[in-house]
Scaffold this motif. Structure first.
Motif: not given
Length: 302
Positions: A266-278
């Motif tokens: 759900v979140f980027c494991h490096k920077c912590g931003c929330r991910l979403k599917r294209s």
């Protein structure tokens, strides 16, 4: 780039590089493995009193191992410290009975120091210590290229180590029990005793009666209790890693450009931003995410 097995100070002696390449070639690796298996098989068969066949073939195999030992030392510039490596020590002990003509010291193949030939089976562990070594051996067996996976290597390593423990323990049990235990008259009876003991089957029809035999069985049980769980845990790690690799997709975080994320992330494991599917699917390289502190729609999250 340094060649595989090249000494740290390079090849100082003539033809050292060429001889090293020959030793590492798939046909020679296969020949060594075949010689090891043949020698161990002869040790077992010899206890059935086929001595004439055993001695002739065993002498040839011993000479082959001595030559391979000396060539391998030569490719390491005859450095004395190289002889102290555990592989070289095991090899030396395995053909020491031949040098001492130990077969004349007793009535069985394991009399005197001849039981040291059991150590030859340990040489098989060289071929499964890493993918490169196992790949060379497989290259000498199969006429086509086969990619060795971590799973295949680990499974082969487990079986080879279990067989090594069984074989060495059986030989030592035979050496300790023959003549004193009427139920153990040859190597195969000792192997049966060792197998049912280490597998905790324990039929009780064949048991060690001498103190050395009981000590050998006890030590082998402790080794098996430590070895098998360790190898199975390594196998579980390989299976888990393969499962994780299958669940990974190429997903680039637009903030930090980190590309590898699990499908359930759900979140980027490096920077912590929330991910979403294209909307173009999970393998779309242009996948983005909501910025830090913003809310994404639930149907866009994965």
């Amino acid at each position: 780039k340094r060649d595989p097995g090249e000494p740290s100070n390079g090849f100082l002696f003539p033809y050292g590089r060429e001889l090293n390449a020959i030793l590492l070639s798939p046909p020679v690796e296969l020949l060594i493995a075949t010689a090891v298996v043949s020698s161990c098989t002869l040790l077992a068969i010899e206890t059935l009193q086929f001595r004439l066949i055993y001695y002739r073939i065993e002498d040839i195999i011993s000479i082959f191992f001595i030559m391979e030992y000396l060539v391998r030392w030569y490719t390491r510039n005859l450095v004395p410290a190289y002889l102290l490596k555990w592989e070289m020590v095991v090899d030396f002990l395995s053909f020491l009975p031949f040098l001492l003509q130990a077969e004349e010291m007793g009535e069985t193949a394991f009399a005197g120091l001849t039981f040291l030939r059991l150590l030859r089976i340990v040489r098989l562990q060289r071929f499964v210590r890493d993918q490169e070594s196992f790949q060379r051996l497989i290259g000498g067996v199969l006429p086509f290229n086969v990619r060795i996976t971590d799973l295949g290597l680990q499974v082969t390593r487990i079986f080879s180590q279990i067989f090594t423990v069984l074989f060495v323990t059986s030989g030592l049990v035979y050496n300790a029990e023959v003549g004193a235990n009427p139920n153990i008259e040859n190597f195969f009876s000792a192997f049966y005793c060792t197998l049912i003991t280490l597998t905790t089957t324990g039929y009780g029809d064949i048991v060690p009666v001498t103190i050395p035999g009981k000590i050998i069985i006890s030590v082998s049980i402790l080794i098996a209790l430590a070895l098998i769980p360790y190898q199975l845990s390594s196998l579980a790690e390989v299976l888990l890693q393969q499962d994780n690799n299958k669940r990974k997709i190429t997903l680039m975080c637009l903030t930090c450009e980190e590309q590898s994320h699990l499908a359930v992330a759900v979140f980027c494991h490096k920077c912590g931003c929330r991910l979403k599917r294209s909307q173009n699917g999970p393998n779309d390289p242009t996948l983005g995410q909501d910025g830090p502190g913003t809310k994404a729609r639930e149907d866009e999250l994965f």
